[in-house]
Design a protein around this motif. Structure first.
Motif, PDB file in Angstrom:
ATOM      1  N   ALA A 110       0.756  -1.288  -0.047  1.00 29.30           N
ATOM      2  CA  ALA A 110       0.050  -0.022  -0.059  1.00 29.30           C
ATOM      3  C   ALA A 110       0.909   1.302  -0.061  1.00 29.30           C
ATOM      4  N   GLY A 111       2.100   1.033   0.733  1.00 27.39           N
ATOM      5  CA  GLY A 111       2.701   2.428   0.767  1.00 27.39           C
ATOM      6  C   GLY A 111       3.656   2.575  -0.546  1.00 27.39           C
ATOM      7  N   ALA A 112       3.989   1.662  -1.286  1.00 30.84           N
ATOM      8  CA  ALA A 112       4.837   1.645  -2.453  1.00 30.84           C
ATOM      9  C   ALA A 112       4.514   2.919  -3.385  1.00 30.84           C
ATOM     10  N   PRO A 113       3.136   2.821  -3.750  1.00 24.24           N
ATOM     11  CA  PRO A 113       2.817   3.878  -4.826  1.00 24.24           C
ATOM     12  C   PRO A 113       2.873   5.383  -4.235  1.00 24.24           C
ATOM     13  N   PHE A 114       3.007   5.502  -3.034  1.00 24.86           N
ATOM     14  CA  PHE A 114       2.910   6.842  -2.430  1.00 24.86           C
ATOM     15  C   PHE A 114       4.543   7.471  -2.799  1.00 24.86           C
ATOM     16  N   PHE A 115       5.365   6.538  -2.638  1.00 23.87           N
ATOM     17  CA  PHE A 115       6.684   6.914  -2.714  1.00 23.87           C
ATOM     18  C   PHE A 115       7.054   7.063  -4.260  1.00 23.87           C
ATOM     19  N   VAL A 116       6.508   6.003  -5.037  1.00 25.63           N
ATOM     20  CA  VAL A 116       6.683   5.945  -6.453  1.00 25.63           C
ATOM     21  C   VAL A 116       6.180   7.494  -7.111  1.00 25.63           C
ATOM     22  N   SER A 117       4.957   7.912  -6.879  1.00 22.71           N
ATOM     23  CA  SER A 117       4.655   8.971  -7.252  1.00 22.71           C
ATOM     24  C   SER A 117       5.405  10.360  -6.860  1.00 22.71           C
ATOM     25  N   SER A 118       5.969  10.436  -5.470  1.00 22.44           N
ATOM     26  CA  SER A 118       7.035  11.382  -4.954  1.00 22.44           C
ATOM     27  C   SER A 118       8.296  11.156  -5.900  1.00 22.44           C
ATOM     28  N   LEU A 119       8.723   9.931  -6.427  1.00 17.02           N
ATOM     29  CA  LEU A 119       9.908   9.704  -7.278  1.00 17.02           C
ATOM     30  C   LEU A 119       9.721  10.442  -8.522  1.00 17.02           C
ATOM     31  N   ALA A 120       8.483  10.228  -9.150  1.00 14.54           N
ATOM     32  CA  ALA A 120       7.990  10.681 -10.226  1.00 14.54           C
ATOM     33  C   ALA A 120       8.192  12.170 -10.412  1.00 14.54           C
ATOM     34  N   ARG A 121       7.832  12.602  -9.348  1.00 11.17           N
ATOM     35  CA  ARG A 121       7.605  14.234  -9.204  1.00 11.17           C
ATOM     36  C   ARG A 121       9.157  14.741  -9.257  1.00 11.17           C
ATOM     37  N   ARG A 122      10.062  14.062  -8.252  1.00 13.88           N
ATOM     38  CA  ARG A 122      11.360  14.305  -8.440  1.00 13.88           C
ATOM     39  C   ARG A 122      12.152  14.355  -9.544  1.00 13.88           C
ATOM     40  N   ALA A 123      11.920  13.270 -10.353  1.00 15.58           N
ATOM     41  CA  ALA A 123      12.297  13.069 -11.631  1.00 15.58           C
ATOM     42  C   ALA A 123      11.870  14.389 -12.770  1.00 15.58           C
ATOM     43  N   ALA A 124      10.577  14.737 -12.713  1.00 17.54           N
ATOM     44  CA  ALA A 124      10.187  15.524 -13.499  1.00 17.54           C
ATOM     45  C   ALA A 124      10.260  17.265 -13.102  1.00 17.54           C
ATOM     46  N   ASP A 125      10.533  17.132 -11.785  1.00 20.15           N
ATOM     47  CA  ASP A 125      10.601  18.648 -11.317  1.00 20.15           C
ATOM     48  C   ASP A 125      11.542  18.521 -10.463  1.00 20.15           C
ATOM     49  N   ILE A 126      12.774  18.733 -10.991  1.00 23.46           N
ATOM     50  CA  ILE A 126      14.131  18.826 -10.200  1.00 23.46           C
ATOM     51  C   ILE A 126      14.124  20.349  -9.437  1.00 23.46           C
ATOM     52  N   GLU A 127      13.372  21.385  -9.962  1.00 26.02           N
ATOM     53  CA  GLU A 127      13.563  22.688  -9.288  1.00 26.02           C
ATOM     54  C   GLU A 127      12.648  22.438  -8.144  1.00 26.02           C
ATOM     55  N   GLY A 128      11.427  21.937  -8.319  1.00 22.36           N
ATOM     56  CA  GLY A 128      10.532  21.911  -7.144  1.00 22.36           C
ATOM     57  C   GLY A 128      10.996  20.771  -6.116  1.00 22.36           C
ATOM     58  N   PHE A 129      11.771  19.934  -6.331  1.00 19.61           N
ATOM     59  CA  PHE A 129      12.509  19.340  -5.242  1.00 19.61           C
ATOM     60  C   PHE A 129      13.582  20.018  -4.764  1.00 19.61           C
ATOM     61  N   ALA A 130      14.223  20.462  -5.298  1.00 16.68           N
ATOM     62  CA  ALA A 130      15.548  21.522  -4.608  1.00 16.68           C
ATOM     63  C   ALA A 130      15.068  22.449  -3.744  1.00 16.68           C
ATOM     64  N   TYR A 131      13.744  22.971  -4.035  1.00 18.50           N
ATOM     65  CA  TYR A 131      13.126  24.120  -3.308  1.00 18.50           C
ATOM     66  C   TYR A 131      11.954  23.604  -2.372  1.00 18.50           C
ATOM     67  N   ARG A 132      12.073  22.371  -2.270  1.00 20.29           N
ATOM     68  CA  ARG A 132      11.105  21.516  -1.174  1.00 20.29           C
ATOM     69  C   ARG A 132       9.688  21.868  -1.500  1.00 20.29           C
ATOM     70  N   ARG A 133       9.279  21.911  -2.938  1.00 16.70           N
ATOM     71  CA  ARG A 133       7.761  22.553  -3.213  1.00 16.70           C
ATOM     72  C   ARG A 133       6.857  21.153  -3.148  1.00 16.70           C
ATOM     73  N   GLY A 134       5.846  21.324  -2.785  1.00 17.94           N
ATOM     74  CA  GLY A 134       4.808  20.226  -2.893  1.00 17.94           C
ATOM     75  C   GLY A 134       4.481  19.798  -1.751  1.00 17.94           C
ATOM     76  N   SER A 135       3.458  18.915  -1.669  1.00 16.54           N
ATOM     77  CA  SER A 135       2.840  18.233  -0.284  1.00 16.54           C
ATOM     78  C   SER A 135       4.046  17.097   0.201  1.00 16.54           C
ATOM     79  N   ASN A 136       4.119  17.163   1.448  1.00 21.19           N
ATOM     80  CA  ASN A 136       4.964  16.027   1.872  1.00 21.19           C
ATOM     81  C   ASN A 136       3.836  14.681   2.296  1.00 21.19           C
ATOM     82  N   ALA A 137       2.603  14.913   2.111  1.00 24.65           N
ATOM     83  CA  ALA A 137       1.776  13.747   2.617  1.00 24.65           C
ATOM     84  C   ALA A 137       1.980  12.359   2.006  1.00 24.65           C
ATOM     85  N   PRO A 138       2.338  12.604   0.800  1.00 18.17           N
ATOM     86  CA  PRO A 138       2.503  10.980   0.155  1.00 18.17           C
ATOM     87  C   PRO A 138       3.821  10.278   0.951  1.00 18.17           C
TER      88      PRO A 138
END
Length: 214
Positions: A110-138
């Motif tokens: 059940a937990g794996a999809p939450f982190f996979v979605s976070s990884l997808a965002r990290r790969a697609a938006d490196i600036e967003g990850f660098a500046y810690r944007r987005g929800s931390n809920a997943p």
């Protein structure tokens, strides 16, 4: 590895998934401990290709480890004559081990999809990850489910004739990691995989009777 050894096969999948996970987080690994957002972005931009490939590898490991623990749960259900050091669990103990093992596998799956979605965002938006944007809920959901899974794994291993140290390692890590997660609202997920990889390595040494002897 023989088809007569389901625990060892499950352990091998867990260890392989853990290794892939650690390989995946290796590119630009200093970004995780760098506090300055602009510097984080510079590092990610310089190593962008490795970073993106790494996120994909981490996703593979994130999925593979729960699959390995699902195989472990299935092995507990189907194999009553499990042994370690010559002892055999009674039906009541095996029933508890089965319930805990399936609970652990369910939490990890059940937990794996939450982190996979976070990884997808990290790969697609490196600036967003660098500046810690987005929800931390997943990530918090993924981490919380890992804590639940480790507690359940501890219960399962304690109900089987395993060495006490491996069961206690799993069981004790759950409240420790849970406390860190509640206090910090964050936890390096490598802590989860260190314990789970250790459990997988232990399962690879599991003493199982050959089907010919069963």
């Amino acid at each position: 590895m023989s088809g007569n050894h389901p625990y060892r096969r499950a352990g091998a999948v867990i260890v392989a998934g853990t290794v892939v996970w650690f390989v995946g987080i290796s590119p630009v690994s200093r970004v995780y401990i760098t506090p300055d957002d602009a510097e984080r972005l510079r590092m990610l931009t310089a190593g962008q290709r490795g970073w993106i490939v790494g996120q994909h590898l981490t996703a593979v490991g994130t999925v593979a480890v729960p699959v390995g623990f699902a195989a472990f749960a299935q092995a507990v259900q189907e194999n009553g004559a499990v042994t370690d050091g010559g002892s055999v669990p009674d039906n009541a103990s095996r029933g508890k081990a089965k319930k805990w093992a399936f609970a652990a596998a369910a939490a990890l799956l059940a937990g794996a999809p939450f982190f996979v979605s976070s990884l997808a965002r990290r790969a697609a938006d490196i600036e967003g990850f660098a500046y810690r944007r987005g929800s931390n809920a997943p990530f918090l959901a993924y981490s919380g489910l890992h804590v639940v899974a480790l507690a359940a794994l501890g219960g399962s291993l304690l109900s089987l004739p395993t060495k006490r140290w491996i069961a206690i390692t799993a069981a004790a890590s759950a409240p420790a990691y849970g406390a860190i997660l509640v206090a910090k609202k964050d936890i390096p997920p490598l802590f989860f995989y260190l314990v789970e990889g250790t459990i997988g390595a232990y399962l690879m040494t599991w003493e199982e009777p050959d089907s010919k002897a069963a």
